[in-house]
Write a protein that holds these residues in place. Structure first.
Motif, PDB file in Angstrom:
ATOM      1  N   ARG A  30       0.780  -1.346  -0.031  1.00 18.10           N
ATOM      2  CA  ARG A  30       0.153  -0.014  -0.100  1.00 18.10           C
ATOM      3  C   ARG A  30       0.820   1.297   0.075  1.00 18.10           C
ATOM      4  N   VAL A  59      -6.381   0.614  -0.237  1.00 20.80           N
ATOM      5  CA  VAL A  59      -5.895  -0.627   0.320  1.00 20.80           C
ATOM      6  C   VAL A  59      -5.612  -1.219  -1.036  1.00 20.80           C
ATOM      7  N   ASN A  87      -6.172  -5.463   3.726  1.00 21.91           N
ATOM      8  CA  ASN A  87      -4.819  -4.946   2.555  1.00 21.91           C
ATOM      9  C   ASN A  87      -3.989  -6.172   2.414  1.00 21.91           C
ATOM     10  N   ASN A 136     -12.111  -4.143   4.632  1.00 22.67           N
ATOM     11  CA  ASN A 136     -10.663  -3.444   4.133  1.00 22.67           C
ATOM     12  C   ASN A 136      -9.352  -4.107   4.459  1.00 22.67           C
TER      13      ASN A 136
END
Length: 413
Positions: free
Chosen positions: A67, A86, A230, A228
């Motif tokens: 990221r 992300v 990542n 979310n």
């Protein structure tokens, strides 16, 4: 010549013993300067060793797509720090499907949790186990090695098999006396069969790399369902000379997946193990320079202190010098006696400083879990500097003692 040197050595030791408190204080002053040099350099060396070991664990000829960059650039107060989106599961799947550069292997992974509790029968760990979801290339691309068993394979990943590879500390916690292979452990109510155990990697800044559990990525996604999550992509290139072009192709592929136009900057970070190593080396250079500046200032003070103390000694022993000259002692004999005394005090201070510096370096390494190693270079420098300090400090007092008038010296009270 040798007998004269031996006699001067005995006289110097006798003088040191007669002024024991002054000698101890002088030795301590010199030791503080040497301790600062050895202690700081050994601490910086331990930090450098740890960073090198940590970054090299990424594996050779490997780069990561993540990221953010490893170090975020400092923004001015008027600018907002850029927030990158992300790296989603769709992003990594599209990358796997579209990136076909030859002689490369793509690893996909994410951290499900860093505070999981893992159980085996009636034994359970503290909630501090990291659980990673990964594909079959993750362990190889990360530079990890297996102690026993096997790694995840494509069959495990494609079929969402309930299998796992565990770290060495997790093995010790759950199977202190048993073979962990083919045993069943559970995390968040899901059961997994242990198929492999990783070799120990140690801790870095309190982060235990051996207290972890790696499971197939799809199985991990069914357990850890945060919206979310990542993901991280790791690409290993089998041929080193193709690393640059493989990286450029990966950047272009991921930019297309992100839908960036040609003038937009990357909204993701890319890091290579050698890049991280170079950055770490640049940062430790600054620490080395700071260590030398601090040490030079301290050692300069030690030199002045030792010279002053030797001048006091010359003054106190003026009558003794007059007696020796009256008995036929030559100028160089008197000078060598004081010079020998200064060298001995300097070496005592150097030895004590080296011992204290090593202890400080070891204590810092132990406290912050760094890879301590004997600072041989710092020890050699410290020994040399202690000798130079003694030479500089003893030169003027020895010359002054040798130049005293014997008649005036004998009359001195």
């Amino acid at each position: 010549m040798f007998s004269l040197l031996k006699e001067n050595f005995k006289i110097a030791l006798g003088s040191i013993k007669s002024q024991l408190l002054r000698t101890i204080l002088t030795v301590l002053i010199i030791a503080i300067g040497i301790m600062a040099l050895v202690g700081i350099l050994s601490g910086v060396s331990a930090l450098e060793n740890t960073l090198s070991s940590n970054f090299s664990s990424m594996g050779a000829n490997t780069f990561n797509i993540q990221r953010y960059e490893f170090t975020a650039q400092r923004q001015s107060s008027r600018e907002r720090q850029k927030v990158n989106p992300v790296i989603s599961y769709r992003n990594v799947k599209d990358f796997e499907d579209n990136y076909d550069y030859p002689f490369t292997k793509v690893a996909v992974s994410f951290y499900g949790s860093a505070t999981s509790e893992v159980k085996y029968e009636n034994i359970k760990t503290d909630p501090e186990v990291a659980v990673l979801g990964a594909n079959e290339n993750f362990i190889e691309n990360s530079g990890l090695e297996l102690e026993t068993g096997r790694s995840l394979n494509s069959f495990d990943v494609d079929n969402n098999s309930s299998v796992c590879v565990i770290g060495s500390d997790l093995q010790k916690a759950l199977f202190p006396d048993d073979n962990p292979l083919d045993k069943t452990i559970s995390v968040r109510g899901s059961k997994f069969k242990v198929i492999g155990v990783l070799k120990a990697k140690g801790s870095t800044f309190g982060n235990n790399q051996d207290l972890r559990m790696i499971i197939p990525i799809q199985k991990a996604r069914s357990i850890f369902t945060s919206p979310n999550i990542n993901y991280t992509l790791s690409v290993k290139v089998d041929k080193k000379d193709m690393l640059e072009t493989a990286q450029d192709d990966a950047i272009l592929t991921f930019r297309n997946i992100r839908g960036l136009n040609p003038i937009e900057k990357n909204d993701f970070g890319i890091e290579r193990s050698d890049d991280l190593l170079n950055r770490a080396a640049e940062n430790t250079k600054v620490l080395y320079i700071a260590a030398w500046i601090i040490s030079i200032i301290t050692i300069f003070g030690s030199t002045i202190a030792l010279m002053n103390i030797m001048l006091v000694s010359v003054t106190e022993r003026t009558r003794e010098i007059g007696v020796r000259k009256a008995l036929g002692a030559k100028r160089k004999t008197i000078a060598s006696q004081f010079f020998m005394e200064t060298i001995i005090i300097g070496q005592f201070g150097g030895i004590l400083g080296i011992i204290l510096g090593i202890l400080i370096g070891w204590a810092v390494s132990y406290k912050f879990e760094l890879d301590f190693s004997a600072p041989w270079v710092a020890m050699i420098w410290a020994t040399s500097i202690a000798f130079i300090v003694a030479v500089i400090s003893g030169l003027y007092p020895a010359t002054k003692a040798a130049g005293l008038d014997p008649i005036e010296s004998l009359r001195y009270e």
